[in-house]
Design a protein around this motif. Structure first.
Motif, PDB file in Angstrom:
ATOM      1  N   ARG A 206       0.830  -1.205   0.000  1.00  0.00           N
ATOM      2  CA  ARG A 206       0.000   0.000   0.000  1.00  0.00           C
ATOM      3  C   ARG A 206       0.869   1.263   0.000  1.00  0.00           C
ATOM      4  O   ARG A 206       0.566   2.235  -0.695  1.00  0.00           O
ATOM      5  N   ILE A 207       1.955   1.259   0.774  1.00  0.00           N
ATOM      6  CA  ILE A 207       2.848   2.425   0.806  1.00  0.00           C
ATOM      7  C   ILE A 207       3.482   2.643  -0.568  1.00  0.00           C
ATOM      8  O   ILE A 207       3.534   3.773  -1.075  1.00  0.00           O
ATOM      9  N   TYR A 208       3.968   1.579  -1.187  1.00  0.00           N
ATOM     10  CA  TYR A 208       4.601   1.703  -2.502  1.00  0.00           C
ATOM     11  C   TYR A 208       3.589   2.127  -3.567  1.00  0.00           C
ATOM     12  O   TYR A 208       3.897   2.933  -4.445  1.00  0.00           O
ATOM     13  N   ARG A 209       2.358   1.587  -3.481  1.00  0.00           N
ATOM     14  CA  ARG A 209       1.314   2.005  -4.435  1.00  0.00           C
ATOM     15  C   ARG A 209       1.023   3.490  -4.284  1.00  0.00           C
ATOM     16  O   ARG A 209       0.820   4.198  -5.273  1.00  0.00           O
ATOM     17  N   ALA A 210       0.988   3.959  -3.054  1.00  0.00           N
ATOM     18  CA  ALA A 210       0.698   5.373  -2.813  1.00  0.00           C
ATOM     19  C   ALA A 210       1.777   6.258  -3.421  1.00  0.00           C
ATOM     20  O   ALA A 210       1.474   7.281  -4.059  1.00  0.00           O
ATOM     21  N   GLU A 211       3.037   5.900  -3.230  1.00  0.00           N
ATOM     22  CA  GLU A 211       4.128   6.685  -3.813  1.00  0.00           C
ATOM     23  C   GLU A 211       4.037   6.681  -5.332  1.00  0.00           C
ATOM     24  O   GLU A 211       4.179   7.732  -5.981  1.00  0.00           O
ATOM     25  N   ALA A 212       3.832   5.492  -5.904  1.00  0.00           N
ATOM     26  CA  ALA A 212       3.775   5.376  -7.363  1.00  0.00           C
ATOM     27  C   ALA A 212       2.588   6.143  -7.931  1.00  0.00           C
ATOM     28  O   ALA A 212       2.694   6.803  -8.973  1.00  0.00           O
ATOM     29  N   ALA A 213       1.440   6.067  -7.246  1.00  0.00           N
ATOM     30  CA  ALA A 213       0.252   6.791  -7.715  1.00  0.00           C
ATOM     31  C   ALA A 213       0.488   8.291  -7.681  1.00  0.00           C
ATOM     32  O   ALA A 213       0.100   9.026  -8.602  1.00  0.00           O
ATOM     33  N   LEU A 214       1.120   8.775  -6.627  1.00  0.00           N
ATOM     34  CA  LEU A 214       1.369  10.214  -6.501  1.00  0.00           C
ATOM     35  C   LEU A 214       2.308  10.710  -7.594  1.00  0.00           C
ATOM     36  O   LEU A 214       2.072  11.770  -8.197  1.00  0.00           O
ATOM     37  N   LEU A 215       3.361   9.968  -7.862  1.00  0.00           N
ATOM     38  CA  LEU A 215       4.339  10.405  -8.859  1.00  0.00           C
ATOM     39  C   LEU A 215       3.863  10.195 -10.290  1.00  0.00           C
ATOM     40  O   LEU A 215       4.370  10.849 -11.204  1.00  0.00           O
ATOM     41  N   CYS A 216       2.888   9.332 -10.486  1.00  0.00           N
ATOM     42  CA  CYS A 216       2.465   8.961 -11.848  1.00  0.00           C
ATOM     43  C   CYS A 216       0.962   9.169 -12.036  1.00  0.00           C
ATOM     44  O   CYS A 216       0.187   8.205 -12.130  1.00  0.00           O
ATOM     45  N   PRO A 217       0.493  10.418 -12.082  1.00  0.00           N
ATOM     46  CA  PRO A 217      -0.943  10.670 -12.226  1.00  0.00           C
ATOM     47  C   PRO A 217      -1.528  10.159 -13.533  1.00  0.00           C
ATOM     48  O   PRO A 217      -2.756  10.077 -13.677  1.00  0.00           O
ATOM     49  N   GLN A 218      -0.669   9.757 -14.484  1.00  0.00           N
ATOM     50  CA  GLN A 218      -1.169   9.200 -15.741  1.00  0.00           C
ATOM     51  C   GLN A 218      -1.911   7.883 -15.548  1.00  0.00           C
ATOM     52  O   GLN A 218      -2.576   7.402 -16.470  1.00  0.00           O
ATOM     53  N   ILE A 219      -1.848   7.294 -14.350  1.00  0.00           N
ATOM     54  CA  ILE A 219      -2.626   6.085 -14.093  1.00  0.00           C
ATOM     55  C   ILE A 219      -4.120   6.362 -14.184  1.00  0.00           C
ATOM     56  O   ILE A 219      -4.928   5.434 -14.289  1.00  0.00           O
ATOM     57  N   CYS A 220      -4.505   7.655 -14.149  1.00  0.00           N
ATOM     58  CA  CYS A 220      -5.924   8.022 -14.209  1.00  0.00           C
ATOM     59  C   CYS A 220      -6.474   8.068 -15.627  1.00  0.00           C
ATOM     60  O   CYS A 220      -7.646   8.417 -15.836  1.00  0.00           O
ATOM     61  N   GLN A 221      -5.675   7.732 -16.600  1.00  0.00           N
ATOM     62  CA  GLN A 221      -6.159   7.684 -17.980  1.00  0.00           C
ATOM     63  C   GLN A 221      -7.221   6.589 -18.136  1.00  0.00           C
ATOM     64  O   GLN A 221      -7.360   5.716 -17.281  1.00  0.00           O
ATOM     65  N   GLY A 222      -7.922   6.639 -19.242  1.00  0.00           N
ATOM     66  CA  GLY A 222      -8.961   5.660 -19.510  1.00  0.00           C
ATOM     67  C   GLY A 222      -8.422   4.244 -19.620  1.00  0.00           C
ATOM     68  O   GLY A 222      -7.221   4.021 -19.788  1.00  0.00           O
ATOM     69  N   SER A 223      -9.306   3.278 -19.556  1.00  0.00           N
ATOM     70  CA  SER A 223      -8.909   1.866 -19.533  1.00  0.00           C
ATOM     71  C   SER A 223      -8.222   1.423 -20.817  1.00  0.00           C
ATOM     72  O   SER A 223      -7.481   0.438 -20.817  1.00  0.00           O
ATOM     73  N   ARG A 224      -8.440   2.149 -21.909  1.00  0.00           N
ATOM     74  CA  ARG A 224      -7.816   1.760 -23.171  1.00  0.00           C
ATOM     75  C   ARG A 224      -6.429   2.362 -23.370  1.00  0.00           C
ATOM     76  O   ARG A 224      -5.755   2.048 -24.348  1.00  0.00           O
ATOM     77  N   ALA A 225      -6.035   3.230 -22.475  1.00  0.00           N
ATOM     78  CA  ALA A 225      -4.719   3.863 -22.607  1.00  0.00           C
ATOM     79  C   ALA A 225      -3.623   2.817 -22.397  1.00  0.00           C
ATOM     80  O   ALA A 225      -3.604   2.121 -21.379  1.00  0.00           O
ATOM     81  N   ALA A 233       5.131   1.107 -12.381  1.00  0.00           N
ATOM     82  CA  ALA A 233       5.862  -0.149 -12.175  1.00  0.00           C
ATOM     83  C   ALA A 233       7.368   0.079 -12.216  1.00  0.00           C
ATOM     84  O   ALA A 233       8.123  -0.507 -11.430  1.00  0.00           O
ATOM     85  N   MET A 234       7.829   0.951 -13.127  1.00  0.00           N
ATOM     86  CA  MET A 234       9.256   1.230 -13.227  1.00  0.00           C
ATOM     87  C   MET A 234       9.759   1.990 -12.008  1.00  0.00           C
ATOM     88  O   MET A 234      10.907   1.814 -11.583  1.00  0.00           O
ATOM     89  N   TYR A 235       8.912   2.836 -11.442  1.00  0.00           N
ATOM     90  CA  TYR A 235       9.318   3.535 -10.210  1.00  0.00           C
ATOM     91  C   TYR A 235       9.608   2.524  -9.110  1.00  0.00           C
ATOM     92  O   TYR A 235      10.629   2.611  -8.415  1.00  0.00           O
ATOM     93  N   LEU A 236       8.718   1.563  -8.933  1.00  0.00           N
ATOM     94  CA  LEU A 236       8.931   0.562  -7.881  1.00  0.00           C
ATOM     95  C   LEU A 236      10.203  -0.233  -8.121  1.00  0.00           C
ATOM     96  O   LEU A 236      10.939  -0.552  -7.181  1.00  0.00           O
ATOM     97  N   LEU A 237      10.482  -0.535  -9.389  1.00  0.00           N
ATOM     98  CA  LEU A 237      11.679  -1.319  -9.686  1.00  0.00           C
ATOM     99  C   LEU A 237      12.951  -0.518  -9.477  1.00  0.00           C
ATOM    100  O   LEU A 237      13.890  -0.983  -8.831  1.00  0.00           O
ATOM    101  N   THR A 238      12.994   0.697 -10.023  1.00  0.00           N
ATOM    102  CA  THR A 238      14.247   1.446 -10.023  1.00  0.00           C
ATOM    103  C   THR A 238      14.529   2.179  -8.721  1.00  0.00           C
ATOM    104  O   THR A 238      15.675   2.512  -8.436  1.00  0.00           O
ATOM    105  N   TYR A 239      13.489   2.426  -7.904  1.00  0.00           N
ATOM    106  CA  TYR A 239      13.720   3.130  -6.645  1.00  0.00           C
ATOM    107  C   TYR A 239      13.568   2.248  -5.411  1.00  0.00           C
ATOM    108  O   TYR A 239      14.069   2.581  -4.348  1.00  0.00           O
ATOM    109  N   HIS A 240      12.860   1.134  -5.561  1.00  0.00           N
ATOM    110  CA  HIS A 240      12.673   0.253  -4.404  1.00  0.00           C
ATOM    111  C   HIS A 240      13.115  -1.181  -4.669  1.00  0.00           C
ATOM    112  O   HIS A 240      13.074  -2.006  -3.755  1.00  0.00           O
TER     113      HIS A 240
END
Length: 334
Positions: A206-225, A233-240
């Motif tokens: 949950r903590i990692y999802r929160a960080e990733a969501a905050l830094l990557c607002p593009q997750i709010c794009q439509g389902s077809r994006a 996902a890359m944030y979690l890999l390269t920073y954590h």
């Protein structure tokens, strides 16, 4: 010996080496050519009262030293005048060398040898593995150090972090929108052991999802994006050091969307974000500003980050059938 005298030596050595490359295969090959440069510099400098010798170590920079002058040798078997140079850090620079030149041998096409001042021939810095300069003898653009807005001698005296600041600024201006510098960023702390996301404790997820969501607002794009979750996902890999093989598991899978309320249906992404609102607020307060510069392209003070995130998220969600600012952070306005 003054620079103009040494450059006359380089002129003569390049002339002899060009003749040799065209008439014989003796100096064809990087090691053979480097030996040839050493030999012909001795010939060209004969009578000048100088010592021409390799630098203190086979991997030292530059390759050859001549009474305070240095020569870095480059070779190409192709018909091209560019080659990867030394590390930007110059950790093995010969301390006796004050001025550096390049002697470049090209075998492809019509063989030829050219020389130039090192700072005039460095045109680019490559970072696919570690930051290394790229030498180009055709010099069709301004030298790299001009674009760095610092002269080479001053750059060479900077600490490693000071050098990396120039490299980062240079690459930030070259990367396509949406791409990031990964390990080049100063806040990057990739652990040696990569962990799988699905094996983490629930609260860590949950903590990692929160960080990733905050830094990557593009997750709010439509389902077809396409690729809407890639940066997260890359944030979690390269920073954590956390690998998430299925990026949608971060936000739109039922396991996260239905965690607080098992009722099926509705906007799963919205429900997943509502579940981590307080953690996103916490992340907004503690994450380093360098991350927002990297991911948002701008600096933002902690007390304004949630409001700015909502504005960015609204922009990304346009046409997706929902507006994040109307449904998120209503009990925690910022």
């Amino acid at each position: 010996m003054i620079p103009t005298q040494f450059e006359a030596v380089l002129d003569r050595a390049a002339e002899i080496l060009t003749e040799n490359l065209r008439s014989s295969p003796l100096y064809h090959g990087p090691e053979q050519f480097q030996q040839g440069v050493l030999d012909m510099l001795k010939v060209a400098a004969k009578g000048c009262g100088v010592t021409v010798e390799p630098t203190y170590h086979p991997h030292a920079f530059p390759d050859i030293r001549v009474n305070g002058f240095g020569v870095e040798v480059k070779y190409s078997k192709r018909d091209t005048w560019n080659a990867v140079g030394n590390s930007v850090f110059e950790s093995m620079r010969d301390p006796t060398v004050k001025a550096v030149y390049v002697m470049f041998g090209k075998v492809g096409g019509i063989p030829e040898v050219r020389w130039g001042k090192y700072e005039d021939c460095v045109m680019h810095v490559r970072v696919s593995n570690a930051p290394r300069f790229v030498v180009d003898m055709e010099r069709e653009e301004r030298p790299l150090f001009e674009r760095f807005q610092i002269d080479y001698d001053t750059f060479a005296q900077l600490p490693d972090e000071g050098k990396m600041e120039h490299v980062r600024d240079y690459w930030r201006n070259r990367l396509p929108q949406g791409e990031h510098l990964w390990w080049l960023e100063p806040s990057h702390t990739l652990p040696i052991n990569v962990r799988l996301y699905m094996g983490l404790p629930q609260e860590d997820k949950r903590i990692y999802r929160a960080e990733a969501a905050l830094l990557c607002p593009q997750i709010c794009q439509g389902s077809r994006a396409r690729r809407k979750y890639v940066d997260a996902a890359m944030y979690l890999l390269t920073y954590h050091g956390v690998l998430c093989p299925q990026a949608r598991d971060l936000f739109s899978a039922g396991s996260v969307a239905l965690r607080a309320d098992g009722t099926r249906g509705g906007n799963y992404l919205l429900r997943a974000l509502q579940d981590i609102e307080s953690l996103m607020i916490d992340a907004a307060q503690r994450l380093d500003d360098a991350l927002f510069v990297e991911y948002w392209g701008e600096s933002c003070p902690p007390n304004k980050r949630i409001g700015r995130w909502l504005a960015l998220a609204d922009r990304y969600a346009k046409g997706a059938g929902w507006k994040p600012s109307t449904v998120l952070f209503k009990s925690n306005p910022q």
